[in-house]
Write a protein that holds these residues in place. Structure first.
Motif, PDB file in Angstrom:
ATOM      1  N   GLY A  86       0.878  -1.126  -0.055  1.00 19.97           N
ATOM      2  CA  GLY A  86       0.038   0.037   0.072  1.00 19.97           C
ATOM      3  C   GLY A  86       0.896   1.143   0.111  1.00 19.97           C
ATOM      4  O   GLY A  86       0.665   2.163  -0.694  1.00 19.97           O
ATOM      5  N   VAL A  87       1.990   1.305   0.619  1.00 24.18           N
ATOM      6  CA  VAL A  87       2.915   2.452   0.779  1.00 24.18           C
ATOM      7  C   VAL A  87       3.378   2.429  -0.659  1.00 24.18           C
ATOM      8  O   VAL A  87       3.623   3.588  -1.101  1.00 24.18           O
ATOM      9  CB  VAL A  87       3.859   2.064   1.699  1.00 24.18           C
ATOM     10  CG1 VAL A  87       4.877   3.252   1.669  1.00 24.18           C
ATOM     11  CG2 VAL A  87       3.390   2.222   3.065  1.00 24.18           C
ATOM     12  N   THR A  88       4.089   1.376  -1.067  1.00 22.98           N
ATOM     13  CA  THR A  88       5.044   1.570  -2.436  1.00 22.98           C
ATOM     14  C   THR A  88       3.963   1.804  -3.591  1.00 22.98           C
ATOM     15  O   THR A  88       4.398   2.560  -4.576  1.00 22.98           O
ATOM     16  CB  THR A  88       5.784   0.357  -2.555  1.00 22.98           C
ATOM     17  OG1 THR A  88       4.959  -1.011  -2.735  1.00 22.98           O
ATOM     18  CG2 THR A  88       6.773   0.196  -1.531  1.00 22.98           C
ATOM     19  N   GLN A  89       2.855   1.275  -3.762  1.00 20.99           N
ATOM     20  CA  GLN A  89       2.016   1.594  -4.732  1.00 20.99           C
ATOM     21  C   GLN A  89       1.150   2.837  -4.674  1.00 20.99           C
ATOM     22  O   GLN A  89       0.831   3.634  -5.831  1.00 20.99           O
ATOM     23  CB  GLN A  89       0.874   0.536  -4.758  1.00 20.99           C
ATOM     24  CG  GLN A  89       1.071  -0.785  -5.203  1.00 20.99           C
ATOM     25  CD  GLN A  89       0.014  -1.780  -5.373  1.00 20.99           C
ATOM     26  OE1 GLN A  89      -1.182  -1.597  -4.961  1.00 20.99           O
ATOM     27  NE2 GLN A  89       0.009  -2.836  -5.822  1.00 20.99           N
ATOM     28  N   ASN A  90       1.058   3.627  -3.611  1.00 20.98           N
ATOM     29  CA  ASN A  90       0.213   4.668  -3.614  1.00 20.98           C
ATOM     30  C   ASN A  90       1.144   6.089  -2.949  1.00 20.98           C
ATOM     31  O   ASN A  90       0.449   7.186  -2.525  1.00 20.98           O
ATOM     32  CB  ASN A  90      -1.016   4.632  -2.528  1.00 20.98           C
ATOM     33  CG  ASN A  90      -1.903   3.464  -3.159  1.00 20.98           C
ATOM     34  OD1 ASN A  90      -2.567   4.004  -4.185  1.00 20.98           O
ATOM     35  ND2 ASN A  90      -2.043   2.458  -2.500  1.00 20.98           N
ATOM     36  N   SER A  91       2.312   5.775  -2.903  1.00 28.30           N
ATOM     37  CA  SER A  91       3.186   7.080  -2.440  1.00 28.30           C
ATOM     38  C   SER A  91       4.193   7.323  -3.107  1.00 28.30           C
ATOM     39  O   SER A  91       4.674   6.365  -4.102  1.00 28.30           O
ATOM     40  CB  SER A  91       3.526   6.999  -0.957  1.00 28.30           C
ATOM     41  OG  SER A  91       4.507   6.056  -0.704  1.00 28.30           O
ATOM     42  N   ASP A  92       5.044   8.248  -3.066  1.00 29.22           N
ATOM     43  CA  ASP A  92       6.157   8.652  -3.558  1.00 29.22           C
ATOM     44  C   ASP A  92       7.349   8.370  -2.732  1.00 29.22           C
ATOM     45  O   ASP A  92       8.171   8.993  -2.638  1.00 29.22           O
ATOM     46  CB  ASP A  92       6.560  10.189  -4.035  1.00 29.22           C
ATOM     47  CG  ASP A  92       6.018  11.196  -3.011  1.00 29.22           C
ATOM     48  OD1 ASP A  92       5.854  10.756  -1.752  1.00 29.22           O
ATOM     49  OD2 ASP A  92       6.327  12.124  -2.960  1.00 29.22           O
ATOM     50  N   PHE A  93       7.271   6.955  -2.137  1.00 31.30           N
ATOM     51  CA  PHE A  93       8.206   7.005  -1.065  1.00 31.30           C
ATOM     52  C   PHE A  93       9.777   6.503  -1.809  1.00 31.30           C
ATOM     53  O   PHE A  93      10.554   7.167  -1.056  1.00 31.30           O
ATOM     54  CB  PHE A  93       7.887   5.327  -0.511  1.00 31.30           C
ATOM     55  CG  PHE A  93       8.899   4.857   0.305  1.00 31.30           C
ATOM     56  CD1 PHE A  93       8.985   5.175   1.685  1.00 31.30           C
ATOM     57  CD2 PHE A  93       9.805   3.849   0.065  1.00 31.30           C
ATOM     58  CE1 PHE A  93       9.766   4.548   2.764  1.00 31.30           C
ATOM     59  CE2 PHE A  93      10.879   3.552   0.944  1.00 31.30           C
ATOM     60  CZ  PHE A  93      10.608   3.655   2.378  1.00 31.30           C
ATOM     61  N   THR A 149      -6.496   2.355  -3.112  1.00 28.96           N
ATOM     62  CA  THR A 149      -6.407   1.017  -2.772  1.00 28.96           C
ATOM     63  C   THR A 149      -5.060   0.339  -3.068  1.00 28.96           C
ATOM     64  O   THR A 149      -4.276   0.943  -3.461  1.00 28.96           O
ATOM     65  CB  THR A 149      -7.445   0.389  -3.976  1.00 28.96           C
ATOM     66  OG1 THR A 149      -6.906   0.806  -5.390  1.00 28.96           O
ATOM     67  CG2 THR A 149      -8.852   1.199  -3.799  1.00 28.96           C
ATOM     68  N   VAL A 150      -5.122  -0.856  -2.801  1.00 25.65           N
ATOM     69  CA  VAL A 150      -3.866  -1.705  -2.910  1.00 25.65           C
ATOM     70  C   VAL A 150      -4.182  -3.042  -3.570  1.00 25.65           C
ATOM     71  O   VAL A 150      -5.113  -3.623  -3.115  1.00 25.65           O
ATOM     72  CB  VAL A 150      -3.198  -1.765  -1.691  1.00 25.65           C
ATOM     73  CG1 VAL A 150      -4.134  -2.439  -0.475  1.00 25.65           C
ATOM     74  CG2 VAL A 150      -1.828  -2.531  -1.866  1.00 25.65           C
ATOM     75  N   THR A 151      -3.341  -3.695  -4.480  1.00 25.05           N
ATOM     76  CA  THR A 151      -3.404  -4.967  -4.696  1.00 25.05           C
ATOM     77  C   THR A 151      -2.542  -6.020  -3.880  1.00 25.05           C
ATOM     78  O   THR A 151      -1.689  -5.801  -3.671  1.00 25.05           O
ATOM     79  CB  THR A 151      -2.624  -5.188  -6.204  1.00 25.05           C
ATOM     80  OG1 THR A 151      -3.332  -4.265  -7.311  1.00 25.05           O
ATOM     81  CG2 THR A 151      -3.077  -6.312  -6.930  1.00 25.05           C
ATOM     82  N   ASP A 152      -3.545  -7.009  -3.631  1.00 25.00           N
ATOM     83  CA  ASP A 152      -2.757  -7.886  -2.923  1.00 25.00           C
ATOM     84  C   ASP A 152      -1.697  -8.819  -3.544  1.00 25.00           C
ATOM     85  O   ASP A 152      -1.884  -9.226  -4.793  1.00 25.00           O
ATOM     86  CB  ASP A 152      -3.962  -9.066  -2.524  1.00 25.00           C
ATOM     87  CG  ASP A 152      -3.677 -10.077  -1.539  1.00 25.00           C
ATOM     88  OD1 ASP A 152      -2.344 -10.759  -1.654  1.00 25.00           O
ATOM     89  OD2 ASP A 152      -4.185 -10.358  -0.332  1.00 25.00           O
ATOM     90  N   ARG A 160      -9.039  -1.659  -0.006  1.00 26.74           N
ATOM     91  CA  ARG A 160      -8.737  -0.262   0.550  1.00 26.74           C
ATOM     92  C   ARG A 160      -7.769  -0.341   1.549  1.00 26.74           C
ATOM     93  O   ARG A 160      -7.540  -1.028   2.241  1.00 26.74           O
ATOM     94  CB  ARG A 160     -10.270  -0.127   1.088  1.00 26.74           C
ATOM     95  CG  ARG A 160     -11.484   0.029   0.196  1.00 26.74           C
ATOM     96  CD  ARG A 160     -12.812   0.130   0.818  1.00 26.74           C
ATOM     97  NE  ARG A 160     -12.633   1.209   1.897  1.00 26.74           N
ATOM     98  CZ  ARG A 160     -13.448   2.669   1.703  1.00 26.74           C
ATOM     99  NH1 ARG A 160     -14.187   2.526   0.393  1.00 26.74           N
ATOM    100  NH2 ARG A 160     -13.332   3.655   2.259  1.00 26.74           N
ATOM    101  N   VAL A 161      -6.844   0.922   1.237  1.00 24.19           N
ATOM    102  CA  VAL A 161      -5.774   1.133   1.957  1.00 24.19           C
ATOM    103  C   VAL A 161      -6.448   1.223   3.636  1.00 24.19           C
ATOM    104  O   VAL A 161      -5.729   1.159   4.587  1.00 24.19           O
ATOM    105  CB  VAL A 161      -5.329   2.439   1.585  1.00 24.19           C
ATOM    106  CG1 VAL A 161      -4.155   2.762   2.700  1.00 24.19           C
ATOM    107  CG2 VAL A 161      -4.450   1.969   0.423  1.00 24.19           C
ATOM    108  N   ASP A 162      -7.809   1.979   3.627  1.00 30.25           N
ATOM    109  CA  ASP A 162      -8.283   2.025   4.947  1.00 30.25           C
ATOM    110  C   ASP A 162      -8.860   0.869   5.447  1.00 30.25           C
ATOM    111  O   ASP A 162      -9.773   0.740   6.280  1.00 30.25           O
ATOM    112  CB  ASP A 162      -9.199   3.152   5.222  1.00 30.25           C
ATOM    113  CG  ASP A 162     -10.407   3.126   4.257  1.00 30.25           C
ATOM    114  OD1 ASP A 162     -10.511   2.286   3.296  1.00 30.25           O
ATOM    115  OD2 ASP A 162     -11.307   3.912   4.016  1.00 30.25           O
TER     116      ASP A 162
END
Length: 300
Positions: free
Chosen positions: A48-55, A96-99, A107-109
């Protein structure tokens, strides 16, 4: 309350809480890095972090934003804390995040993901500060866990399903342990924490300063985390000595100097509420003594 009455808004925790006193400790920075290491071992949470942020591009910014959030909800006004929580919930609702195992979208939440992130943080904060010599009694440690159901509420969790003491926190980790794994995304987090990108002129300082912080945070992880990452750690007694040594050094830095670093929430809180509300281990010792005396007076 130490230092007399206060007149401003104490926020969600207030100077009488264990959280208020503990979060002012400089070892919280090492504890925060440990939390990142631990959180990254949950395959869905780290994805969820790597898919949805500019980490990868702004990892330092992410670390500072997390620190700012913790400082705001601890030392900010009630309005500031609630606003910070609403902002986080709003961001999470849109993602959202893919398993990685099934390909399913989540959902991320998702409450299970939020609970993992919360528990990894609280466990890390409590573990590092106590192991480094910060004087918390068992009762105060339980109070800390219970108080931080408030931070869980702010990010969207039902406080009723969040561990309320150290025993239930330990039981949660025992329950979730089989779901943890070292994924490629966890490897990315590990690589960043060991050697974060810096200006070429700062590479020597990264090795000397940050390298020690990251190594100590990693060493403070539970043994199963070392096993999953595949990197050994020093003997636990050695780790404890190093944590205590780091705590002694960092706590010798005058608090008013440490608190000048952004985001300066502690200084603003003290200005709002009065000098007697400064976070201090002495307040915790005083409160523990009162509790001990109270218990003794009721003993047969």
């Amino acid at each position: 309350m130490a230092g007399g009455r206060t007149t401003g808004d104490p926020g969600l925790y207030g100077p009488g809480s264990v959280t208020w006193q503990t979060h002012g400790d400089p070892m919280m920075w090492i504890a925060g890095v440990r939390a990142l290491y631990l959180q990254a071992l949950h395959p869905l949470a780290v994805r969820g972090v790597t898919q949805n942020s500019d980490f990868r591009q702004d990892a330092w910014g992410r670390l500072l934003r997390t620190a700012r959030f913790v400082a705001t909800i601890t030392y900010g006004t009630t309005e500031e804390a609630e606003r910070a929580g609403a902002r986080v919930r709003g961001i999470h609702r849109r993602l959202t995040v893919t398993d990685p195992g099934t390909g399913a979208r989540h959902r991320v939440d998702d409450p299970d993901l939020l609970l993992w992130v919360h528990c990894a943080e609280i466990d890390s904060y409590l573990h590092v500060v106590r192991r480094s010599g910060f004087p918390l009694t068992d009762a105060q440690a339980d109070a800390y866990v219970a108080e931080n159901r408030e931070s869980a509420r702010l990010v969207g969790l039902d406080p009723a399903r969040v561990p309320a003491d150290t025993a239930r926190l330990a039981a949660y980790f025992k329950e979730v342990r089989p779901a943890l794994a070292h994924t490629p995304e966890a490897g990315e987090v590990d690589a960043f924490l060991r050697r974060p990108p810096v200006h070429p002129l700062l590479v020597p300082a990264r090795a000397v300063l940050w390298g020690r912080v990251a190594a100590l945070a990693y060493a403070a992880l539970p043994p199963y985390a070392h096993e999953l990452y595949g990197r050994p750690a020093p003997d636990p007694d050695v780790v404890t000595r190093r944590l205590r040594a780091a705590g002694r050094v960092l706590r010798r830095i005058p608090p008013t100097l440490r608190w000048q670093l952004p985001p300066k929430h502690i200084l603003r809180a003290v200005a709002r509420l009065g000098p007697g509300t400064r976070p201090s281990v002495y307040t915790l010792r005083h409160n523990a003594a009162i509790l001990d005396n109270g218990d003794a007076s009721r003993a047969p």
